[in-house]
Write an enzyme that holds these catalytic residues in place. Structure first.
Site: not given
Length: 320
Positions: A143, A154-156, A193
């Site tokens: 994301h 960036v979200e993993v 987030a």
């Protein structure tokens, strides 16, 4: 769930496919190509596809990597890609679960068993997108935040069947692309987030509903108050700076008075219902003329780039 996915090669030796060439997909392509990753963007709209190379090249030029634009290719559909050489797929299609599910079912058949399949969805869990598929272990949320080439985070995100080793190799890959990846161990709504952001927003809009503060004053309180400090330290480190005992005492006083509604605030729902949807229609909490929109977007972009310059020494180094 253990998978056949192997460690991703370094960006300079990898081939990534971005499915969807809209605003987010184009900016994700910048993130990849700036690290010398060969990138194919699948975009069926001929006009949008034709504009992608110039858009990506312009953003690469601002960071001194315009030559990397040669690594970008476009394709009209999945059939136009040689899937035998694809290491990573990032889905950036419209936010409809049925579209995403159908795409991932198709990708599962096309992509190599060791390729990682990721979704940029901000609202649908990867568990739902990959539901019923045989290789869910290699499927992850990835994301980004708009604009993806300027916002480092960036979200993993791991779904219920995701292989943690796949997440770790994707984290290492994104760090080499110059991003700041965070690992989210469960694909709960909003991930990490956005949950934090919406917790703040719930209180902010409740204060507006109650007439305690205007939209302008809420924005100023965040931007020029505690939000200004977030560039230097997040909420956890801030507590160490200020004193955990002080925060605990303040929390004991304030928490019982916070908004705890399970519904969006009245000022939001009214605007959502009557068409005041923000810049795209000329009115939201603020009034927007075409000239005001252009000026605001220039100001917003300029400040983001300035903030990026400030934190540049703390960002991962791009390592092709």
């Amino acid at each position: 769930m253990q998978t056949d996915a192997k460690a991703l090669p370094n960006p300079g030796a990898a081939h990534a496919v971005v499915v969807g060439g809209g605003t987010m997909g184009a900016d994700v392509a910048v993130v990849l190509t700036r690290a010398s990753c060969r990138t194919t963007v699948i975009e069926p709209d001929a006009g949008r596809a034709a504009g992608l190379p110039a858009r990506v090249a312009g953003n690469l030029d601002t960071i001194g990597r315009k030559d990397n634009a040669a690594l970008l290719a476009t394709a009209p559909d999945l059939d136009a890609v040689d899937w035998s050489g694809v290491d990573l797929v990032i889905e950036c299609v419209p936010e409809r679960l049925d579209i995403k599910q159908a795409l991932f079912a198709d990708l599962e058949r096309r992509a190599r068993p060791d390729a990682i399949l990721a979704s940029n969805s901000s609202s649908f869990p990867i568990s739902a997108i990959g539901q019923g598929l045989a290789t869910r272990g290699r499927m992850l949320g990835l994301h980004f935040f708009m604009p993806a080439h300027l916002v480092p985070l960036v979200e993993v995100v791991l779904g219920e069947a995701s292989d943690s080793a796949c997440a770790d190799t994707l984290i290492a890959f994104m760090r080499r692309c110059g991003s700041v990846p965070v690992k989210v161990g469960q694909d709960l709504p909003g991930f990490l987030a956005n949950r934090l952001q919406h917790a703040l927003s719930r209180e902010a809009f409740d204060l507006i509903d109650r007439g305690i503060a205007s939209p302008e004053d809420v924005d100023a309180a965040v931007r020029f108050g505690f939000g200004f400090r977030f560039l230097a330290a997040g909420p956890v480190m801030q507590r160490d700076h200020a004193g955990i005992d002080v925060h605990a005492a303040a929390g004991a006083t304030m928490y019982p008075t916070f908004c705890n509604s399970d519904r969006p605030a009245r000022c939001l729902t009214e605007r959502a219902q009557d068409g005041r949807h923000g810049m795209k229609v000329g009115e939201g909490f603020y009034a927007w003329t075409p000239e005001a929109i252009a000026a605001e977007r220039e100001r917003y972009d300029r400040l983001l780039r300035a903030g990026l310059d400030l934190i540049a020494p703390e960002l991962p180094e791009i390592q092709p």
